[in-house]
Design a protein around this motif. Structure first.
Motif, short mmCIF file in Angstrom:
data_model
loop_
_atom_site.label_atom_id
_atom_site.label_comp_id
_atom_site.label_asym_id
_atom_site.label_seq_id
_atom_site.Cartn_x
_atom_site.Cartn_y
_atom_site.Cartn_z
N SER A 9 -17.83 20.80 -0.44
CA SER A 9 -16.25 21.73 0.53
C SER A 9 -15.91 20.45 1.45
N ASN A 10 -14.49 20.40 1.96
CA ASN A 10 -14.00 19.48 2.76
C ASN A 10 -14.78 19.34 3.69
N GLN A 11 -15.07 20.82 4.41
CA GLN A 11 -15.93 20.56 5.58
C GLN A 11 -17.44 19.84 5.69
N THR A 12 -17.66 20.16 4.36
CA THR A 12 -18.60 18.90 4.46
C THR A 12 -18.54 17.65 3.90
N ILE A 13 -17.90 17.01 3.06
CA ILE A 13 -17.45 15.48 2.85
C ILE A 13 -16.93 14.67 4.02
N MET A 14 -15.98 15.69 4.95
CA MET A 14 -15.56 15.14 6.38
C MET A 14 -16.42 14.68 7.23
N ASP A 15 -17.36 16.02 7.49
CA ASP A 15 -18.66 15.97 8.22
C ASP A 15 -20.07 15.04 8.24
N ALA A 16 -19.93 14.53 6.14
CA ALA A 16 -21.00 13.15 6.05
C ALA A 16 -19.83 11.98 6.13
N ILE A 17 -18.66 11.87 6.07
CA ILE A 17 -17.83 10.61 6.63
C ILE A 17 -18.16 9.88 7.67
N ARG A 18 -18.20 11.35 8.50
CA ARG A 18 -18.64 11.12 10.32
C ARG A 18 -19.40 10.42 10.57
N SER A 19 -19.90 11.53 10.11
CA SER A 19 -22.50 10.73 10.37
C SER A 19 -21.99 9.35 10.08
N ASP A 20 -21.61 8.75 9.43
CA ASP A 20 -22.21 7.40 8.98
C ASP A 20 -20.90 6.35 10.25
N MET A 21 -20.13 7.18 10.69
CA MET A 21 -19.12 5.92 11.66
C MET A 21 -19.25 5.96 12.82
N PRO A 22 -19.04 5.18 13.25
CA PRO A 22 -19.32 4.09 14.82
C PRO A 22 -18.97 5.19 15.66
N LEU A 23 -19.32 5.17 16.64
CA LEU A 23 -19.09 6.55 17.89
C LEU A 23 -18.04 6.50 18.51
N SER A 24 -17.53 5.21 18.46
CA SER A 24 -15.75 4.94 18.37
C SER A 24 -14.92 6.30 17.63
N TYR A 25 -15.53 6.40 16.22
CA TYR A 25 -14.53 7.41 14.88
C TYR A 25 -15.41 8.53 16.07
N GLN A 26 -16.51 9.12 15.92
CA GLN A 26 -17.28 10.38 16.82
C GLN A 26 -17.15 10.79 17.75
N ALA A 27 -16.41 9.71 18.44
CA ALA A 27 -15.74 10.30 20.09
C ALA A 27 -14.00 10.63 19.26
N ARG A 28 -13.61 10.49 18.80
CA ARG A 28 -12.40 10.74 18.76
C ARG A 28 -12.56 11.95 17.41
N ILE A 29 -13.04 11.78 16.54
CA ILE A 29 -12.84 13.06 15.43
C ILE A 29 -13.69 13.85 15.81
N PRO A 30 -13.40 14.75 16.16
CA PRO A 30 -14.68 15.41 16.25
C PRO A 30 -15.04 17.20 14.53
N SER A 31 -16.13 17.11 14.38
CA SER A 31 -16.76 17.85 13.51
C SER A 31 -16.04 18.12 12.82
N ALA A 32 -15.64 18.63 11.38
CA ALA A 32 -15.31 19.61 10.84
C ALA A 32 -16.13 21.24 10.47
N THR A 33 -16.65 20.40 10.98
CA THR A 33 -17.95 22.15 11.05
C THR A 33 -17.50 22.83 12.02
N GLN A 34 -17.71 22.68 13.00
CA GLN A 34 -17.32 22.60 15.06
C GLN A 34 -16.04 23.54 15.18
N ALA A 35 -14.61 21.63 14.88
CA ALA A 35 -13.19 22.61 15.13
C ALA A 35 -12.64 22.82 13.96
N GLY A 36 -13.17 22.91 12.78
CA GLY A 36 -12.27 22.97 11.77
C GLY A 36 -11.65 22.47 11.46
#
Length: 377
Positions: A9-36
């Motif tokens: 699903s889009n949600q799983t793919i987006m969060d899988a990518i987010r988990s491998d990104m640096p903190l700067s990305y994670q701080a600016r882009i929210p989790s798709a599971t939490q924010a939609g």
């Protein structure tokens, strides 16, 4: 990435990518599971640097996992030698045999016999990089936005995206390898054995049985060192477990596959790993039915496989370049036999020459017993 394989699903793919990104990305882009998914996508499109990072990860990380099942694979890839990490040239050499010398206990062996050189016949060939291709794919914002509309849109998007360059690359590699077959034949490389046109719809059971007997005979003879079966004329042999048959679907359908497996002493269940089918048109040799050789016939190495990208801020799209550099060649030392409807290779006569003289003497040993000695002169 394991989650991506189970849930695409889009949600799983987006969060899988987010988990491998640096903190700067994670701080600016929210989790798709939490924010939609919609909210996360809006944040991505509102900040171009993060969107570029997301697309890069989607192509390079997720695409390599999801897209592999949808691409066409080169059937001749089983012959590839792997990755050449350093250099751009591979040297292949073959050492010949040595001459036997007769030992004579009554002879005085002098300086030449003891210290003189006697080097074996050594031949070598060089395989160099001769393929440097890249495949370009463009991803624009409109394509990516459409992928977010369906729950599995990103998965479908990356599958289709990866299939294009990967299949194109595999097909080009396959055709380049097939092109070596007629080139090898033009150089007089193949030892040719004449068989009936088993691939023809009018072929008979007798044709198939005769071809099988020829193939079994050749496979058996390949186990012994011979200069006949390779283009370099070196004394080489092939272990039975290394033999591979390159043939066409038409030829294989004309022969009972169980019988073909038995000809190579391989269980039917395992025989698929010992045959490679290619279209008749790719042989490039009139009358060709099959090639019996070994896994070392093709000398194909990858020297560089790399994905690079370049964003275009003016056009709002990203260009991706899939590079594949390598060596596409074949060995002249490996036994290679072509079964063809054409004329077979003439085999030189190996008539046995009798000794010029034969002396038989009868004598007695120390105990008085009769001794018969044979001497060929």
């Amino acid at each position: 990435m394991a989650k991506v394989l189970k849930d695409r699903s889009n949600q799983t793919i987006m969060d899988a990518i987010r988990s491998d990104m640096p903190l700067s990305y994670q701080a600016r882009i929210p989790s798709a599971t939490q924010a939609g998914v919609k909210n996360t996508a809006e944040q991505l499109f509102n900040y171009r640097p993060m969107l570029n990072e997301f697309v890069d990860a989607l192509v390079n990380q997720i695409g390599s996992v999801i897209g592999q099942g949808m691409v066409w694979n080169n059937p001749l890839a089983v012959f590839k030698q792997g990755m050449l990490s350093f250099g751009s040239t591979v040297e292949e050499y073959q050492v010949g045999l040595l001459n036997a010398h007769t030992y004579d206990p009554d002879r005085d062996y002098m300086e030449r016999d003891i210290f003189g050189q006697e080097q074996p016949d050594v031949k070598s060939i060089f395989h160099t990089v001769n393929r440097q291709n890249y495949y370009k794919v463009t991803i624009n914002d409109a394509m990516l936005r459409r992928a977010f509309l369906d729950d599995g849109g990103l998965s479908s998007f990356v599958t289709d995206l990866m299939a294009a360059p990967t299949t194109s690359d595999s097909l080009d590699e396959f055709k380049l390898m097939c092109r070596l077959i007629p080139q090898y034949e033009e150089l007089g490389g193949f030892f040719k054995v004449q068989v009936a046109d088993v691939a023809s719809l009018s072929s008979t059971e007798a044709d198939a049985k005769a071809a099988l007997r020829r193939m079994r005979s050749v496979a058996g003879n390949m186990r012994f060192p011979s200069r006949m079966y390779n283009a370099a004329g070196m004394p080489t042999f092939a272990n039975p477990e290394d033999l591979i048959l390159i043939t066409t679907p038409e030829f294989q359908s004309g022969i009972d596959v169980n019988a073909l497996a038995a000809a190579f002493h391989v269980d039917y269940a395992n025989f698929d790993t010992r045959t490679v089918q290619i279209p008749q048109s790719e042989f490039g040799i009139s009358g060709a039915q099959a090639i019996l050789t070994t896994k070392n016939f093709f000398r194909v190495y990858d020297t560089r496989i790399e994905n690079t990208s370049m964003p275009n801020p003016a056009g709002l799209y990203n260009n991706y370049f899939f590079h594949h550099h390598g060596i596409i060649s074949c060995s002249t030392f490996v036994p290679a036999v072509l079964f063809t409807t054409g004329t077979g290779t003439a085999v030189p006569s190996t008539a046995i020459v009798p000794p010029t003289a034969l002396t038989i003497t009868v004598d007695k040993d120390a105990d008085g017993n009769a001794v018969t000695a044979f001497k060929a002169g």
